[in-house]
Design an enzyme around this catalytic site. Structure first.
Site, PDB file in Angstrom:
ATOM      1  N   GLY A  31       0.548  -1.718  -0.317  1.00  0.00           N
ATOM      2  CA  GLY A  31      -0.070   0.184   0.535  1.00  0.00           C
ATOM      3  C   GLY A  31       1.273   0.859  -0.188  1.00  0.00           C
ATOM      4  O   GLY A  31       1.737   1.590   0.418  1.00  0.00           O
ATOM      5  N   HIS A  37       4.511   1.309  -7.681  1.00  0.00           N
ATOM      6  CA  HIS A  37       3.103   0.305  -8.191  1.00  0.00           C
ATOM      7  C   HIS A  37       2.116   0.316  -9.271  1.00  0.00           C
ATOM      8  O   HIS A  37       2.235  -0.494  -9.590  1.00  0.00           O
ATOM      9  CB  HIS A  37       2.599   0.810  -7.080  1.00  0.00           C
ATOM     10  CG  HIS A  37       3.253   0.033  -5.690  1.00  0.00           C
ATOM     11  ND1 HIS A  37       3.133   1.970  -4.355  1.00  0.00           N
ATOM     12  CD2 HIS A  37       4.021  -0.335  -4.940  1.00  0.00           C
ATOM     13  CE1 HIS A  37       3.752   0.587  -3.342  1.00  0.00           C
ATOM     14  NE2 HIS A  37       4.504  -0.036  -3.032  1.00  0.00           N
ATOM     15  N   GLN A 148      11.963  -4.002  -9.470  1.00  0.00           N
ATOM     16  CA  GLN A 148      13.738  -4.210  -9.911  1.00  0.00           C
ATOM     17  C   GLN A 148      13.996  -3.618  -8.537  1.00  0.00           C
ATOM     18  O   GLN A 148      15.009  -3.611  -7.957  1.00  0.00           O
ATOM     19  CB  GLN A 148      14.270  -3.159 -11.003  1.00  0.00           C
ATOM     20  CG  GLN A 148      15.299  -3.967 -11.746  1.00  0.00           C
ATOM     21  CD  GLN A 148      15.738  -2.652 -11.837  1.00  0.00           C
ATOM     22  OE1 GLN A 148      15.587  -2.542 -13.229  1.00  0.00           O
ATOM     23  NE2 GLN A 148      17.105  -2.447 -11.601  1.00  0.00           N
ATOM     24  N   ASP A 150      13.133  -4.127  -5.992  1.00  0.00           N
ATOM     25  CA  ASP A 150      13.262  -5.050  -4.896  1.00  0.00           C
ATOM     26  C   ASP A 150      14.058  -6.223  -5.974  1.00  0.00           C
ATOM     27  O   ASP A 150      13.727  -7.011  -5.881  1.00  0.00           O
ATOM     28  CB  ASP A 150      12.135  -5.176  -4.169  1.00  0.00           C
ATOM     29  CG  ASP A 150      11.411  -3.892  -3.165  1.00  0.00           C
ATOM     30  OD1 ASP A 150      12.643  -3.641  -2.511  1.00  0.00           O
ATOM     31  OD2 ASP A 150      10.843  -3.760  -3.639  1.00  0.00           O
ATOM     32  N   VAL A 176      10.805   3.166 -11.449  1.00  0.00           N
ATOM     33  CA  VAL A 176       9.979   3.773 -11.634  1.00  0.00           C
ATOM     34  C   VAL A 176      10.723   5.065 -10.737  1.00  0.00           C
ATOM     35  O   VAL A 176      10.670   4.740  -9.395  1.00  0.00           O
ATOM     36  CB  VAL A 176       8.545   3.781 -11.944  1.00  0.00           C
ATOM     37  CG1 VAL A 176       7.476   5.114 -12.161  1.00  0.00           C
ATOM     38  CG2 VAL A 176       8.419   2.809 -12.319  1.00  0.00           C
ATOM     39  N   MET A 184      11.165   5.860  -6.570  1.00  0.00           N
ATOM     40  CA  MET A 184       9.704   5.968  -5.691  1.00  0.00           C
ATOM     41  C   MET A 184       9.666   5.014  -4.418  1.00  0.00           C
ATOM     42  O   MET A 184       9.941   3.527  -4.820  1.00  0.00           O
ATOM     43  CB  MET A 184       8.845   6.082  -6.772  1.00  0.00           C
ATOM     44  CG  MET A 184       8.146   6.642  -8.246  1.00  0.00           C
ATOM     45  SD  MET A 184       7.231   7.663  -7.308  1.00  0.00           S
ATOM     46  CE  MET A 184       7.325   8.781  -8.991  1.00  0.00           C
ATOM     47  N   SER A 186       7.285   4.619  -0.691  1.00  0.00           N
ATOM     48  CA  SER A 186       6.501   4.384  -0.196  1.00  0.00           C
ATOM     49  C   SER A 186       7.129   5.696   1.226  1.00  0.00           C
ATOM     50  O   SER A 186       6.846   5.851   1.920  1.00  0.00           O
ATOM     51  CB  SER A 186       5.520   3.113   0.602  1.00  0.00           C
ATOM     52  OG  SER A 186       4.967   2.885  -0.313  1.00  0.00           O
TER      53      SER A 186
HETATM   54  P1  AMP Z   1       6.233  -2.832  -1.798  1.00  0.00           P
HETATM   55  O1  AMP Z   1       5.031  -2.096  -1.335  1.00  0.00           O
HETATM   56  O2  AMP Z   1       7.289  -1.368  -1.192  1.00  0.00           O
HETATM   57  O3  AMP Z   1       6.396  -3.834  -1.106  1.00  0.00           O
HETATM   58  O4  AMP Z   1       6.276  -2.700  -3.212  1.00  0.00           O
HETATM   59  C1  AMP Z   1       5.218  -3.510  -3.858  1.00  0.00           C
HETATM   60  C2  AMP Z   1       5.905  -3.279  -4.806  1.00  0.00           C
HETATM   61  O5  AMP Z   1       5.864  -2.830  -5.953  1.00  0.00           O
HETATM   62  C3  AMP Z   1       7.351  -4.518  -5.107  1.00  0.00           C
HETATM   63  O6  AMP Z   1       7.617  -5.240  -6.294  1.00  0.00           O
HETATM   64  C4  AMP Z   1       8.301  -4.051  -5.280  1.00  0.00           C
HETATM   65  O7  AMP Z   1       9.096  -3.816  -5.640  1.00  0.00           O
HETATM   66  C5  AMP Z   1       7.685  -2.174  -6.479  1.00  0.00           C
HETATM   67  N1  AMP Z   1       7.739  -1.342  -6.283  1.00  0.00           N
HETATM   68  C6  AMP Z   1       7.882  -0.262  -5.062  1.00  0.00           C
HETATM   69  N2  AMP Z   1       9.331   1.124  -5.752  1.00  0.00           N
HETATM   70  C7  AMP Z   1       8.738   0.476  -6.596  1.00  0.00           C
HETATM   71  C8  AMP Z   1       9.537   2.005  -8.129  1.00  0.00           C
HETATM   72  N3  AMP Z   1       9.181   2.931  -7.752  1.00  0.00           N
HETATM   73  N4  AMP Z   1       8.828   0.969  -8.964  1.00  0.00           N
HETATM   74  C9  AMP Z   1       9.026  -0.008  -9.677  1.00  0.00           C
HETATM   75  N5  AMP Z   1       8.475  -0.695  -8.666  1.00  0.00           N
HETATM   76  C10 AMP Z   1       8.568  -0.731  -7.822  1.00  0.00           C
END
Ligand code: AMP
Length: 281
Positions: A31, A37, A148, A150, A176, A184, A186
């Site tokens: 979230g 995302h 990517q 992560d 992104v 980007m 959270s």
């Molecule tokens: P998270 O909510 O931070 O656990 O991220 C959920 C998914 O979004 C994971 O697969 C992250 O790698 C992906 N994600 C988070 N930030 C980015 C970003 N800036 N660019 C691409 N994917 C992202």
């Protein structure tokens, strides 16, 4: 768009979709959604008939002194964003549902979880892999979309699906970034304006390494040192790690051959941020 708050209802929704012959894409998130995302979701929408997004701040992937309690949560705003990119269902379970009393089964990927974020955050990947495995069993997606951002996580999830014979296509979406270059995240919400400025050193340092690599520098130690030097010049930044490993098996390498993940984790004040690039010979 449906907001689904129980495992039973989620199972019923996907069963219905399957019966109608539709393919299912899943984008797992915690979230506090941003454009990174939303890119996963748009990609999912372009490749699958039905897109499910899970929003779950997974308690078992946080260490005791990490930010589980203060992690930003805002379902109403997230739901608006997902609806805007054509998501069909948001799965929003509670921790009690995912980990009821007596829960005792964890999925552990060995080896590639011993380094990078796995080393800095003991138990993190056990928590990630366990929840992703559960989500895969609940949603039964044809494809799952990860960022990517992560990159180690993607390698770990692919290891799990290969090792456990899960017939799920794992897609990795490029990072992104804001116009400034900042990846980007959270967790960028935690940064003060001054810290946000300081945080630009992450992408800037990787950009320098990319330029050196494009100019012919292939030695991993030199590329890592270049990144570290740039970050150390920023007084608000403290390095957790700057590392480079072959991707996706995360083997040690001295020279960039095939694909090498150059990854970093850096504290800006109290906020730990990650970023990376993949160098391709
Ligand atoms: P998270 O909510 O931070 O656990 O991220 C959920 C998914 O979004 C994971 O697969 C992250 O790698 C992906 N994600 C988070 N930030 C980015 C970003 N800036 N660019 C691409 N994917 C992202």
């Amino acid at each position: 768009m449906r907001i689904i708050k129980s495992i039973k209802e989620m199972r019923e929704f996907v069963a219905e979709m399957r019966q109608a012959g539709k393919s299912i894409g899943l984008a797992p998130t915690m979230g506090a959604l941003h454009a990174g995302h939303l890119e996963l979701m748009s990609q999912a929408k372009s490749q699958c008939d039905v897109v499910v997004v899970s929003i779950f701040v997974n308690p078992i992937q946080f260490g005791p002194n990490e930010d589980f309690a203060k992690y930003p949560r805002d379902l109403a705003s997230d739901a608006q964003k997902t609806a805007g990119v054509g998501v069909d269902a948001v799965f929003y379970p509670t921790p009690e549902m995912m980990y009821p009393d007596g829960f005792a089964t964890y999925v552990n990927v060995e080896g590639i979880t011993d380094k990078l974020c796995g080393l800095s955050r003991p138990g993190h990947f056990r928590g990630v892999v366990t929840v992703v495995c559960k989500l895969f069993h609940i949603v039964k997606p044809d494809k799952a979309f990860f960022g990517q951002k992560d990159a180690q996580q993607v390698a770990v999830i692919r290891r799990m699906t290969d090792d456990l014979d899960m017939d799920i296509d794992i897609q990795m979406i490029p990072i992104v970034r804001e116009e400034s270059g900042l990846a980007m995240s959270s967790r960028n919400e935690y940064l003060s304006p001054l810290e946000r400025e300081a945080a630009l050193v992450l992408s800037r340092s990787l950009e320098k390494a990319q330029q050196a690599f494009s100019g012919g520098e292939k030695t991993v130690e030199i590329l890592k040192a270049l990144v570290a030097r740039e970050i150390k010049a920023e007084p608000m930044a403290l390095i957790d790690y700057v590392e480079a490993y072959r991707y996706p098996d995360l083997a040690e390498v001295e020279q960039v051959e095939d694909k090498v993940l150059l990854a970093l984790a850096v504290y800006i004040g109290k906020t730990r941020l990650i970023d990376n690039i993949i160098l391709e010979a």
